[in-house]
Scaffold this motif. Structure first.
Motif, mmCIF file in Angstrom:
data_model
loop_
_atom_site.group_PDB
_atom_site.id
_atom_site.type_symbol
_atom_site.label_atom_id
_atom_site.label_comp_id
_atom_site.label_asym_id
_atom_site.label_seq_id
_atom_site.Cartn_x
_atom_site.Cartn_y
_atom_site.Cartn_z
ATOM 1 N N UNK A 2 8.304 -12.959 4.599
ATOM 2 C CA UNK A 2 7.111 -13.706 4.771
ATOM 3 C C UNK A 2 6.422 -13.127 6.063
ATOM 4 N N UNK A 3 5.221 -12.932 6.036
ATOM 5 C CA UNK A 3 4.333 -12.418 7.134
ATOM 6 C C UNK A 3 4.412 -13.700 7.960
ATOM 7 N N UNK A 4 3.933 -13.148 9.493
ATOM 8 C CA UNK A 4 3.764 -14.373 10.679
ATOM 9 C C UNK A 4 2.901 -15.307 10.337
ATOM 10 N N UNK A 5 1.654 -14.973 9.584
ATOM 11 C CA UNK A 5 0.510 -16.009 9.424
ATOM 12 C C UNK A 5 1.119 -17.043 8.376
ATOM 13 N N UNK A 6 2.170 -16.647 7.311
ATOM 14 C CA UNK A 6 2.613 -17.627 6.291
ATOM 15 C C UNK A 6 1.650 -17.543 5.335
ATOM 16 N N UNK A 7 0.809 -16.471 4.934
ATOM 17 C CA UNK A 7 -0.203 -16.331 3.787
ATOM 18 C C UNK A 7 0.442 -15.664 2.702
ATOM 19 N N UNK A 46 5.404 -7.292 12.686
ATOM 20 C CA UNK A 46 4.334 -8.256 13.340
ATOM 21 C C UNK A 46 2.943 -7.883 12.994
ATOM 22 N N UNK A 47 2.433 -6.374 12.727
ATOM 23 C CA UNK A 47 1.460 -5.951 12.073
ATOM 24 C C UNK A 47 1.321 -5.647 10.789
ATOM 25 N N UNK A 48 1.954 -6.646 9.944
ATOM 26 C CA UNK A 48 2.037 -6.547 8.509
ATOM 27 C C UNK A 48 2.340 -5.419 7.808
ATOM 28 N N UNK A 49 3.256 -4.443 8.547
ATOM 29 C CA UNK A 49 3.652 -3.180 7.705
ATOM 30 C C UNK A 49 4.777 -3.544 6.855
ATOM 31 N N UNK A 61 4.809 0.241 3.548
ATOM 32 C CA UNK A 61 3.379 0.241 3.092
ATOM 33 C C UNK A 61 2.406 -0.385 4.190
ATOM 34 N N UNK A 62 1.207 0.196 4.492
ATOM 35 C CA UNK A 62 0.426 -0.387 5.418
ATOM 36 C C UNK A 62 0.020 -1.840 5.113
ATOM 37 N N UNK A 63 -0.479 -2.420 6.476
ATOM 38 C CA UNK A 63 -1.010 -3.756 6.096
ATOM 39 C C UNK A 63 -1.878 -4.117 5.135
ATOM 40 N N UNK A 64 -2.784 -3.049 4.667
ATOM 41 C CA UNK A 64 -3.975 -3.237 3.722
ATOM 42 C C UNK A 64 -3.024 -3.604 2.389
ATOM 43 N N UNK A 65 -1.680 -3.257 2.235
ATOM 44 C CA UNK A 65 -1.116 -3.335 0.836
ATOM 45 C C UNK A 65 -0.864 -5.048 0.679
ATOM 46 N N UNK A 66 -0.832 -5.892 1.613
ATOM 47 C CA UNK A 66 -0.672 -7.221 1.403
ATOM 48 C C UNK A 66 -2.016 -7.975 0.874
ATOM 49 N N UNK A 71 -2.898 2.689 -3.394
ATOM 50 C CA UNK A 71 -2.435 3.806 -4.334
ATOM 51 C C UNK A 71 -0.938 4.403 -3.743
ATOM 52 N N UNK A 72 -0.933 4.721 -2.287
ATOM 53 C CA UNK A 72 0.367 5.548 -1.955
ATOM 54 C C UNK A 72 0.826 4.679 -0.526
ATOM 55 N N UNK A 73 1.987 4.809 -0.271
ATOM 56 C CA UNK A 73 2.680 3.985 0.844
ATOM 57 C C UNK A 73 2.285 4.673 2.141
ATOM 58 N N UNK A 74 2.614 3.959 3.161
ATOM 59 C CA UNK A 74 2.314 4.633 4.640
ATOM 60 C C UNK A 74 3.315 5.637 5.059
ATOM 61 N N UNK A 75 4.497 5.276 4.956
ATOM 62 C CA UNK A 75 5.352 6.378 5.304
ATOM 63 C C UNK A 75 6.695 6.171 4.176
ATOM 64 N N UNK A 76 7.546 7.380 4.321
ATOM 65 C CA UNK A 76 8.418 7.201 3.410
ATOM 66 C C UNK A 76 9.767 8.127 4.426
#
Length: 254
Positions: A2-7, A46-49, A61-66, A71-76
């Protein structure tokens, strides 16, 4: 996780699907497919990664994935011949992720995953707090959650049923007030003088509020004498004003 915001909440299943849930609506918004192995560990920085550990791979995956599906992950990152990943955790306030596997632990750098600004006033976010500060923060957080009306020293008050009759409630409140007044200690008289107070001073204080017949007679005599004096002065002023001319009355004033 769960992220820090709880959303948002992220879950992984045996079908290799990583689902993103919106906790405000209790609804699955979108999902991602993990190609290599079943996801065994999930974490959100903490920054939703979003970090996913599956078999011998770690995908981020980047924070936009939430918020929406990308399409693609941030890092592998691949961990060959290390066995399946057991634990994947982000380090707070740093761009570091720790990965635990069968042959030990590895740490990798994930840019932008940690919170750069440290706010020690937020709950459980101060990495330098000691045991006492942590205990006080837990108590403060519990008090913030509770309704002020439920905070009481009597543990039997919680879960009780309030009497419906106003007379019974009024009698109960009066009984509690009487008990509280009975436990109050008598207020000691302050000594206004330095050193020990003399017995004459204490007796004089006690006699200040005592009224007897002699005191009443003395007061009446004083008031009568004051009235006679004021009447005599008024008569003297009247005689002076009548006998003297108007132009010379200021010379006769005393």
């Amino acid at each position: 996780a769960v992220d820090l915001s709880g959303r948002h909440m992220v879950t992984g299943g045996a079908d290799r699907q990583v689902k993103v849930w919106d906790l405000r609506m209790f609804k699955n918004t979108h999902s991602y497919y993990v190609p290599a192995g079943i996801p065994t560990s999930l974490d959100i920085s903490q920054k939703n990664v979003v970090g996913i550990g599956h078999a011998g791979h770690a995908t981020f995956w980047s924070p936009e994935a939430l918020g929406s599906k990308i399409a693609e992950p941030y890092m592998h990152h691949a961990l060959p011949s290390c066995g399946p990943i057991e634990t994947l955790r982000f380090r707070p306030f740093q761009d570091v992720c720790a990965i635990g596997h069968a042959k030990g632990m590895s740490s990798i750098v994930i840019p932008g995953s940690g919170e750069p600004n440290l706010d020690s006033s937020e709950y459980n976010l101060d990495p330098f707090q000691d045991k006492r500060q942590r205990r006080e923060a837990e108590v403060r957080a519990l008090l913030d959650k509770l309704d002020p009306n439920t905070i009481t020293l009597d543990p039997e008050d919680i879960g009780g049923v309030e009497e419906s009759s106003p007379e019974i409630r009024r009698a109960r409140l009066q009984e509690l007030a009487e008990k509280a007044n009975a436990t109050k200690k008598a207020k000691k008289e302050k000594q206004k003088k330095r050193g020990r107070s003399k017995i004459q001073t204490k007796l004089r204080r006690k006699k200040n509020n005592v009224i007897d017949e002699q005191t009443v007679k003395l007061r009446e005599a004083r008031e009568k004498e004051k009235r006679e004096q004021s009447t005599a002065e008024e008569g003297r002023e009247t005689k002076t004003n009548i006998a003297a001319p108007a132009a010379l009355q200021r010379f006769f004033a005393s």
